[in-house]
Design an enzyme around this catalytic site. Structure first.
Site, PDB file in Angstrom:
ATOM      1  N   SER A 129       0.761  -1.339  -0.004  1.00 51.78           N
ATOM      2  CA  SER A 129      -0.084  -0.127   0.121  1.00 51.78           C
ATOM      3  C   SER A 129       0.783   1.298  -0.192  1.00 51.78           C
ATOM      4  O   SER A 129       2.056   1.295   0.491  1.00 51.78           O
ATOM      5  CB  SER A 129      -0.897  -0.045   1.274  1.00 51.78           C
ATOM      6  OG  SER A 129      -1.545  -1.153   1.237  1.00 51.78           O
ATOM      7  N   GLU A 369      -5.845  -6.083   4.051  1.00 54.43           N
ATOM      8  CA  GLU A 369      -5.801  -7.141   2.960  1.00 54.43           C
ATOM      9  C   GLU A 369      -6.883  -6.846   2.031  1.00 54.43           C
ATOM     10  O   GLU A 369      -7.252  -7.874   1.464  1.00 54.43           O
ATOM     11  CB  GLU A 369      -5.647  -8.460   3.465  1.00 54.43           C
ATOM     12  CG  GLU A 369      -4.528  -8.677   4.473  1.00 54.43           C
ATOM     13  CD  GLU A 369      -4.091 -10.032   4.288  1.00 54.43           C
ATOM     14  OE1 GLU A 369      -4.121 -10.933   3.424  1.00 54.43           O
ATOM     15  OE2 GLU A 369      -3.243 -10.361   5.272  1.00 54.43           O
TER      16      GLU A 369
HETATM   17  C1  LIG Z   1      -3.774  -1.303  10.741  1.00 51.60           C
HETATM   18  C2  LIG Z   1      -3.499  -1.436   9.181  1.00 51.60           C
HETATM   19  C3  LIG Z   1      -2.743  -2.184   8.924  1.00 51.60           C
HETATM   20  C4  LIG Z   1      -2.217  -2.321   7.604  1.00 51.60           C
HETATM   21  N1  LIG Z   1      -1.376  -3.212   6.998  1.00 51.60           N
HETATM   22  C5  LIG Z   1      -0.759  -3.238   5.704  1.00 51.60           C
HETATM   23  C6  LIG Z   1       0.407  -4.062   5.343  1.00 51.60           C
HETATM   24  O1  LIG Z   1       0.900  -4.537   6.224  1.00 51.60           O
HETATM   25  N2  LIG Z   1       0.687  -3.846   4.239  1.00 51.60           N
HETATM   26  C7  LIG Z   1      -0.068  -3.288   3.119  1.00 51.60           C
HETATM   27  O2  LIG Z   1       0.467  -3.270   1.985  1.00 51.60           O
HETATM   28  N3  LIG Z   1      -1.048  -2.706   3.496  1.00 51.60           N
HETATM   29  C8  LIG Z   1      -1.617  -2.604   4.853  1.00 51.60           C
HETATM   30  N4  LIG Z   1      -2.645  -1.840   5.096  1.00 51.60           N
HETATM   31  C9  LIG Z   1      -3.404  -1.066   4.050  1.00 51.60           C
HETATM   32  C10 LIG Z   1      -4.832  -1.503   3.813  1.00 51.60           C
HETATM   33  O3  LIG Z   1      -4.723  -2.714   2.895  1.00 51.60           O
HETATM   34  C11 LIG Z   1      -5.511  -0.533   3.160  1.00 51.60           C
HETATM   35  O4  LIG Z   1      -5.912   0.576   4.112  1.00 51.60           O
HETATM   36  C12 LIG Z   1      -6.916  -0.803   2.448  1.00 51.60           C
HETATM   37  O5  LIG Z   1      -6.416  -1.774   1.221  1.00 51.60           O
HETATM   38  C13 LIG Z   1      -7.815   0.200   1.852  1.00 51.60           C
HETATM   39  O6  LIG Z   1      -6.864   1.261   1.174  1.00 51.60           O
HETATM   40  P1  LIG Z   1      -7.191   2.703   1.560  1.00 51.60           P
HETATM   41  O7  LIG Z   1      -6.860   2.820   2.973  1.00 51.60           O
HETATM   42  O8  LIG Z   1      -6.279   3.560   0.602  1.00 51.60           O
HETATM   43  O9  LIG Z   1      -8.664   2.847   1.211  1.00 51.60           O
HETATM   44  P2  LIG Z   1      -9.354   3.406  -0.336  1.00 51.60           P
HETATM   45  O10 LIG Z   1      -8.669   2.639  -1.296  1.00 51.60           O
HETATM   46  O11 LIG Z   1      -9.074   4.999  -0.106  1.00 51.60           O
HETATM   47  O12 LIG Z   1     -10.909   3.119   0.061  1.00 51.60           O
HETATM   48  C14 LIG Z   1     -11.574   4.119   0.801  1.00 51.60           C
HETATM   49  C15 LIG Z   1     -13.277   3.523   0.937  1.00 51.60           C
HETATM   50  O13 LIG Z   1     -13.519   3.600  -0.715  1.00 51.60           O
HETATM   51  C16 LIG Z   1     -13.885   2.130  -0.949  1.00 51.60           C
HETATM   52  N5  LIG Z   1     -13.486   1.826  -2.251  1.00 51.60           N
HETATM   53  C17 LIG Z   1     -12.333   2.080  -2.972  1.00 51.60           C
HETATM   54  N6  LIG Z   1     -12.416   1.708  -4.237  1.00 51.60           N
HETATM   55  C18 LIG Z   1     -13.519   1.250  -4.390  1.00 51.60           C
HETATM   56  C19 LIG Z   1     -14.124   0.742  -5.568  1.00 51.60           C
HETATM   57  N7  LIG Z   1     -13.637   0.315  -6.684  1.00 51.60           N
HETATM   58  N8  LIG Z   1     -15.506   0.278  -5.491  1.00 51.60           N
HETATM   59  C20 LIG Z   1     -16.219   0.468  -4.231  1.00 51.60           C
HETATM   60  N9  LIG Z   1     -15.620   0.776  -3.089  1.00 51.60           N
HETATM   61  C21 LIG Z   1     -14.383   1.335  -3.304  1.00 51.60           C
HETATM   62  C22 LIG Z   1     -13.226   1.162  -0.161  1.00 51.60           C
HETATM   63  O14 LIG Z   1     -13.774   0.073  -0.022  1.00 51.60           O
HETATM   64  C23 LIG Z   1     -13.194   1.953   1.241  1.00 51.60           C
HETATM   65  O15 LIG Z   1     -14.400   2.131   2.004  1.00 51.60           O
HETATM   66  C24 LIG Z   1      -2.896  -1.570   6.672  1.00 51.60           C
HETATM   67  C25 LIG Z   1      -3.902  -0.780   6.853  1.00 51.60           C
HETATM   68  C26 LIG Z   1      -4.396  -0.549   7.986  1.00 51.60           C
HETATM   69  C27 LIG Z   1      -5.270   0.326   8.438  1.00 51.60           C
END
Ligand SMILES: Cc1cc2nc3c(=O)[nH]c(=O)nc-3n(C[C@H](O)[C@H](O)[C@H](O)COP(=O)(O)OP(=O)(O)OC[C@H]3O[C@@H](n4cnc5c(N)ncnc54)[C@H](O)[C@@H]3O)c2cc1C
Length: 385
Positions: A129, A369
């Site tokens: 991410s 994930e």
């Molecule tokens: C505590 C924590 C630990 C983590 N650990 C890791 C890790 O070890 N390694 C790593 O790589 N990542 C990690 N992550 C990242 C995590 O996988 C991402 O936060 C997650 O995939 C969502 O991405 P974002 O936060 O950018 O949300 P966004 O992509 O900005 O999404 C925001 C909202 O929009 C919705 N959305 C986005 N696109 C669409 C679509 N096409 N259709 C419908 N809805 C949509 C999402 O479902 C969400 O509700 C971690 C996150 C947290 C909070």
């Protein structure tokens, strides 16, 4: 009656794993769970206990000095640890996430360099991410450039679980910005914490899983040997997605453990708590809530184990099953822990009881994930194929 009928229950070996992890978790992890959360500190006791028993990274194959646990056994470890402390369950869960790219696609030499050290107690993280590339992973900006016999990485990854604790990081970066599709220009690398140009940021201030540090990691002309690429250039995102098939059901296992812990705490409480001169467990309104909690947990458990078995066998619907298990179990954990707080009444809203922690911890299982919306996209894509 045929008590030897074996369908729809785990075999003796898997139940033996559960018994061993449950005993360890109750004795060596549960006593520290509330304090780890309260002080947002690393669960050192859990790490030591899991390392000693070989439950820190049980999925590592025997050939690399690991336990060679299959996906169901690895899930049982995660589930049983999460039942008492979700933050601690990220030790085995993220060690798997951080090494699966390598196990699936790495060279023999790289596997030998990394995997035995993880089996022996060092940790691995997974860095996909970025701030502007969360759900849309292919839009990542971290770059990798081949310079003679080295790769040079530049960029920032965020939300990296266990960053700062881990020794090894699986890092996805754009190695070919001119690829026909962005997804075909991404490669995966193993980065060591001591590699020049690698550094870590401050801890995120989170709602839950407070014992598991989440940080940014930085690459500033970070230079690693050329043979630290996992597989071929351009394979990185495909490997990352295959890895997620292998690990999303494990987040389901984590959610399942959190829900199970909340249900057990609630059953004990409603039997003790008296109102209207009766234990509140005697009220049908309470009983119906308990029945729904237990029913959903049972359904989630079957999905999580079945998905793990499908992934282990490489069934054609394994990707669907892994996403379904993660989504259903995490939605269940959120519902069950919210109802657990409800059934504790005002007491449930305080930090004197574990259910508010479990409710805060459950929330992340719907997000990381891949959010549960993204999981539904994965499932629909497979259904419509
Ligand atoms: C505590 C924590 C630990 C983590 N650990 C890791 C890790 O070890 N390694 C790593 O790589 N990542 C990690 N992550 C990242 C995590 O996988 C991402 O936060 C997650 O995939 C969502 O991405 P974002 O936060 O950018 O949300 P966004 O992509 O900005 O999404 C925001 C909202 O929009 C919705 N959305 C986005 N696109 C669409 C679509 N096409 N259709 C419908 N809805 C949509 C999402 O479902 C969400 O509700 C971690 C996150 C947290 C909070």
């Amino acid at each position: 009656m045929n008590s030897g009928y074996e369908l729809y229950r785990l075999g003796e070996e898997h139940e033996a794993v559960r018994e061993a992890v449950r005993a360890l978790a109750e004795k060596e992890i549960a006593p520290f769970a509330a304090e780890v959360d309260e002080h947002e500190r690393y669960p050192d006791e859990a790490l030591a206990a899991l390392n000693k028993a070989g439950f820190n990274a049980p999925h590592i194959p025997d050939a690399y000095d690991g336990q060679g646990a299959d996906s169901v056994a690895a899930n049982i470890v995660i589930e049983e640890v999460a039942r008492v402390c979700a933050a601690s369950s990220l030790i085995p869960a993220v060690n798997k996430l951080g090494t699966m790219n390598l196990i699936l696609g790495g060279s023999e030499e790289l596997k030998k360099q990394v995997l035995p050290s993880i089996a022996a107690g060092e940790m691995a993280s997974y860095a996909l991410s970025e701030r502007e590339a969360g759900s849309d992973t292919a839009s990542m900006r971290t770059r990798a450039r081949l310079d003679g016999d080295h790769w040079v990485l530049n960029g920032t990854k965020c939300w990296i679980t266990n960053a700062g604790i881990s020794t090894w990081y699986t890092v996805m970066a754009v190695s070919d910005p001119d690829a026909d599709k962005p997804a075909n220009g991404i490669s995966a690398f193993m980065v060591h914490k001591d590699d020049p140009g690698f550094s870590i940021g401050p801890k995120e201030r989170k709602l839950g899983i407070k014992g598991s540090p989440t940080r940014e990691i930085y690459f500033e002309d970070c230079t690693i040997p050329a043979d630290r690429i996992i597989g071929e250039p351009g394979q990185g995102l495909k490997l990352a997605f295959r890895t997620l098939d292998h690990t999303r059901h494990s987040i389901g296992a984590q959610a399942l453990g959190i829900a199970q812990g909340a249900l057990e705490a609630t059953i004990a409480y409603v039997k003790e708590r008296k109102q209207f001169r009766k234990a509140i467990a005697d009220f049908q309104g309470v009983q119906f809530m308990l029945a729904d909690m237990g029913m959903k947990i049972e359904a989630a458990r079957h999905l999580v184990y079945a998905a793990a078995a499908k992934v282990e066998r490489g069934d054609s619907d394994a990707s669907f099953a892994s996403s379904a298990a993660k989504t259903f179990a995490s939605d269940t954990a959120m519902q069950v822990t919210t109802d657990a707080v409800q059934l504790f009444g005002g007491a449930g809203y305080t930090r004197d009881f574990p259910v508010e922690r479990m409710m805060r911890d459950a929330k992340i299982t719907q997000i990381y994930e891949g959010t549960n919306q993204i999981q539904r996209m994965v499932m629909a894509r497979q259904l419509l194929r």
